[in-house]
Design a protein around this motif. Structure first.
Motif, PDB file in Angstrom:
ATOM      1  N   GLY A 216      76.747  16.875  52.985  1.00 42.19           N
ATOM      2  CA  GLY A 216      77.948  17.626  52.603  1.00 42.19           C
ATOM      3  C   GLY A 216      78.541  18.385  53.772  1.00 42.19           C
ATOM      4  N   LEU A 217      77.686  19.004  54.548  1.00 40.85           N
ATOM      5  CA  LEU A 217      78.164  19.745  55.717  1.00 40.85           C
ATOM      6  C   LEU A 217      78.820  18.792  56.722  1.00 40.85           C
ATOM      7  CD1 LEU A 217      75.133  22.173  56.164  1.00 40.85           C
ATOM      8  CD2 LEU A 217      77.495  22.873  55.723  1.00 40.85           C
ATOM      9  N   ARG A 218      78.175  17.644  56.929  1.00 40.45           N
ATOM     10  CA  ARG A 218      78.721  16.693  57.919  1.00 40.45           C
ATOM     11  C   ARG A 218      80.043  16.092  57.426  1.00 40.45           C
ATOM     12  NH1 ARG A 218      72.827  14.830  59.719  1.00 40.45           N
ATOM     13  NH2 ARG A 218      72.698  16.102  61.602  1.00 40.45           N
ATOM     14  N   GLU A 219      80.094  15.820  56.115  1.00 43.47           N
ATOM     15  CA  GLU A 219      81.354  15.292  55.567  1.00 43.47           C
ATOM     16  C   GLU A 219      82.501  16.283  55.712  1.00 43.47           C
ATOM     17  OE1 GLU A 219      80.527  14.054  51.561  1.00 43.47           O
ATOM     18  OE2 GLU A 219      79.116  12.520  52.277  1.00 43.47           O
ATOM     19  N   ALA A 220      82.173  17.554  55.718  1.00 46.27           N
ATOM     20  CA  ALA A 220      83.204  18.587  55.920  1.00 46.27           C
ATOM     21  C   ALA A 220      83.605  18.690  57.383  1.00 46.27           C
ATOM     22  CB  ALA A 220      82.693  19.931  55.416  1.00 46.27           C
ATOM     23  N   GLY A 221      82.972  17.859  58.213  1.00 48.58           N
ATOM     24  CA  GLY A 221      83.320  17.865  59.636  1.00 48.58           C
ATOM     25  C   GLY A 221      82.546  18.885  60.453  1.00 48.58           C
ATOM     26  N   HIS A 222      81.490  19.443  59.863  1.00 49.88           N
ATOM     27  CA  HIS A 222      80.731  20.485  60.554  1.00 49.88           C
ATOM     28  C   HIS A 222      79.701  19.890  61.508  1.00 49.88           C
ATOM     29  CE1 HIS A 222      82.902  23.062  58.050  1.00 49.88           C
ATOM     30  NE2 HIS A 222      82.016  23.332  57.102  1.00 49.88           N
ATOM     31  N   ASP A 223      79.321  20.697  62.482  1.00 48.55           N
ATOM     32  CA  ASP A 223      78.307  20.332  63.460  1.00 48.55           C
ATOM     33  C   ASP A 223      76.953  20.823  62.937  1.00 48.55           C
ATOM     34  OD1 ASP A 223      76.866  19.745  65.725  1.00 48.55           O
ATOM     35  OD2 ASP A 223      77.756  21.349  66.944  1.00 48.55           O
ATOM     36  N   VAL A 224      76.031  19.911  62.627  1.00 44.94           N
ATOM     37  CA  VAL A 224      74.744  20.290  62.060  1.00 44.94           C
ATOM     38  C   VAL A 224      73.613  19.982  63.042  1.00 44.94           C
ATOM     39  CG1 VAL A 224      73.139  19.998  60.138  1.00 44.94           C
ATOM     40  CG2 VAL A 224      75.609  19.770  59.750  1.00 44.94           C
TER      41      VAL A 224
END
Lengths: 346, 346, 346
Positions: A216-224
């Motif tokens: 979910g975080l990655r789909e939001a374009g976030h850097d994990v």
């Protein structure tokens, strides 16, 4: 706005249930936070309001809790309302085979709004579907605790305000038991509504963040970033969000101690590895026993330790939700009065 | 005045913690009693006040108690305030290893003043040192229960008023378990602030008053008599202060019965041995079971039995402390209103 | 009027204890119901009152209960009063051998009126005899639960209103455990005050209505039918009053299941055997588990299912009793104000 009523239809806040963070879009959250900001002078006793004079909160905690229960009750009292309450399960008709439907039909007649905690996932939503008044989820087992997620995000926003930063562009490290910790799951979901967030996930492999949350975080374009090392990963973050490593999750006490030692933050580690104004958060309670203290007591005088402001913010967020759900948010200032008793100038 | 703030510095009542009777000098006590006197018409429902409208008491009883808890809550309600409450320990974060420091930081944000009971000696002071609002000690284990001591002394003062006598020159017999009874220890310490008191200490030798307390009374210049005989020692006193003989303190039931039999007061003993207007006090609860009743039910119509007036006075003393600590003592009369409901003319 | 004070003398409502339905004559009941009618707009939040502002209810539940306790507390809050409360027994001085007399003397000083539940038959009356304020019996073991009986009768009256029928001439079927069910006993006694009632008593023989109750109904001139068959006996009644068949009353599970099967009402049975507007009542909680559901969930959309209106009416009846006992019934309208918060238009 996707805040829903009992038929699952979209409505505005007045009369809505607050069951899950998935109800909220970004502008809904901003609405809650704007009202929470207005609540601060009341919570600090700079002024008082009686805008909910005569209203009754049903504070239904079918699972014991001191601080969340009292935080809800206090928030309602600060708006001028009264509180009826239950704590624990044994005396309840639920224990005698009554359905949640019946319980909800009966209890919801006694109050104007209900805050409810229940050990069983989904129970609060089931209760809400039969309730005649708005229900705020105060935690339903492993499922949701939306007011905690909102107060966490609100704390991040307020702490960053003085630092010229915002939730868009936030850099946050989440530390500890990321697998079972309900608060870090919910916070991650809320962060997906914002932009360009860097999330550093620091945990033992056994307790790593569920893949669906990471996705979910990655789909939001976030850097994990995922790691099991603390020091190298807390250098460039705005927020350190610490949670408890629970010993019962490990096969042996020795193994638990290895991880607890590795994720412990004290003043020395903070000074050596963090930015000088990195904010420290924790959902509380923190375990103060020697073998488990994830946040050492020597941090207590560190002005960036935000854990108690975080708890304080829970009152503001809950006041805001009550005010929105009962549709009095815009009536509070007109009813404001000076506080005639000693307040300590807090 | 030695009432102290969280840094241990001398301050006036507003904002102070009430932790120990050792905080009080004689003129402090007189201040509390003068305010308590003014509370009587409100407690009797001859008039009402809302001076604390909007204020919240955190009634934190980490050890169960019905009457002390409700007495504090009632006192706060009678001043117009609202009450948030916890009872017992199990649901508390304290049980999960949280420090009293953390608990205090979090809970003290929810209210304007806290009344707290906790089973562990010293815990209330430790809590208070981290609290952001004033804390009133409602009993911390074997240590202190200052509001009980104050209400006992206040009762003595009020009962003696109509008899032309005062605490200076008082003659009092304390009876029963003087070794473990917290109330007789505290009362003795308070009496050391007064002049020319005669204290008759009547107990089994195994349960005699601790030497340090006896020394304190003698250093204050008081006349102390120690005995294990009841009848010969209650003849010339103003006050008989009875306490429970607890059977678990003795090696055998037979031995316990010997002492319980010797210290039991009933109407016949009262008539035969006491002055006709000797006041009878007891911290309550008294054990009404046949083998243990230190004060027989046949005294219930004796007008000098002051045990229920003593309990009533607890409300007045607690109202006074709340009013002083929250600095509204001089605002109460201006806010007084008539009572519009049935009061029974009590 | 036979409402009695602590000396057993006849007095009007103000200051009276409400201990037993035997206190009430027919015109007393009409008085209570007339005041309850006036309470409806307040309970529906069409307007609000603060007529008991400053008054304190001592909600003393020495036996745990969620809904009755909260119903009493909510009723008092809706009149503007505050609530002090206890739940359960363990923390009480009663458990340490204190007499009910002492407990009553102490606790009754803290409030303006007491609602009390206690597991022991007769205990509430004993408490009341020493209380300094009016006591409302919230249930004393197998003995009495007068507010439940009043709300049952009030529900019958209100449900019949729209049907052109009244309690005089009522036809009612009572179903289930008529032997041990406290509510059907009390309701039967109240019905003896009315005229020409037909009472159909449907139960297993083992759980039939006590003969003394049946006699009372017959002495009142009522038509009593006794049966252990459901379908043939619910055809011509205005009210079906269902209660739980408790499996522990039978020698075997099989036998219990036979009876439970025979007394179960669902929508199909209702449609087939009842008049189209027969009212369904139940004292709640109903057991929703498959083997025990005396009223099936498929009745939940039947507009004649009055079980939740019945629970709601408990608030009205308790508001009425508080208003009468505290003598403010005729002051409520003058203090009425509009409700400024979201009410859901219920």
């Amino acid at each position: 706005m996707r805040v829903v009523d009992t038929e699952g239809q979209s409505v505005k806040f007045p009369g809505s249930h607050i069951l899950s963070i998935t109800q909220f879009e970004r502008h809904d959250i901003e609405s809650v936070f704007a009202v929470a900001d207005q609540m601060a002078p009341y919570a600090r006793r700079e002024k008082m309001t009686q805008v909910l004079d005569g209203a009754i909160l049903g504070n239904m905690f079918f699972e014991p809790s001191t601080r969340t229960r009292i935080s809800f009750g206090c928030a309602f009292n600060l708006l001028g309302g009264k509180v009826r309450e239950t704590t624990g399960f044994e005396s309840s008709a639920l224990a005698k085979g009554e359905s949640l439907y019946d319980t909800a039909r009966v209890l919801s007649a006694y109050s104007d709004v209900i805050a409810m905690r229940h050990p069983q996932a989904g129970s609060v939503a089931e209760f809400a579907s039969a309730s005649r008044v708005p229900v705020l989820n105060g935690g339903d087992g492993a499922n949701e605790h939306p007011t905690q997620a909102l107060l966490d995000l609100y704390t991040i926003r307020r702490e960053l305000e003085g630092r010229g930063r915002s939730i868009d562009g936030l850099r946050i490290a989440m530390i500890g038991d990321l697998r079972y910790g309900r608060t870090v799951h919910s916070l991650s979901k809320l962060l997906s509504l914002y932009k360009k967030v860097k999330v550093v996930l620091i945990s033992p492999k056994e307790l790593s963040m569920p893949e669906s949350i990471v996705e979910g975080l990655r789909e939001a374009g976030h850097d994990v970033v995922v790691s099991d090392e603390l020091e190298t990963n807390i250098r460039d973050v705005d927020i350190v969000y610490s949670t408890r490593i629970q010993e019962e999750r490990f096969s042996s006490q020795d193994e638990a101690d290895v991880y607890r030692g590795r994720f412990r933050i004290n003043q020395s580690i903070y000074t050596q590895f963090c930015q000088p104004n990195t904010v420290i958060m924790h959902p509380l309670p923190r375990d103060s026993r020697a073998q488990a203290n994830e946040l050492d007591a020597d941090l207590d005088n560190n002005p960036n330790l935000a854990i108690f402001r975080q708890a304080d913010n829970g009152v503001l967020v809950r006041m805001a939700l009550f005010a929105l759900v009962l549709d009095v948010a815009d009536k509070i200032h007109d009813s404001a009065k000076p506080v005639p008793w000693y307040t300590g100038g807090r």
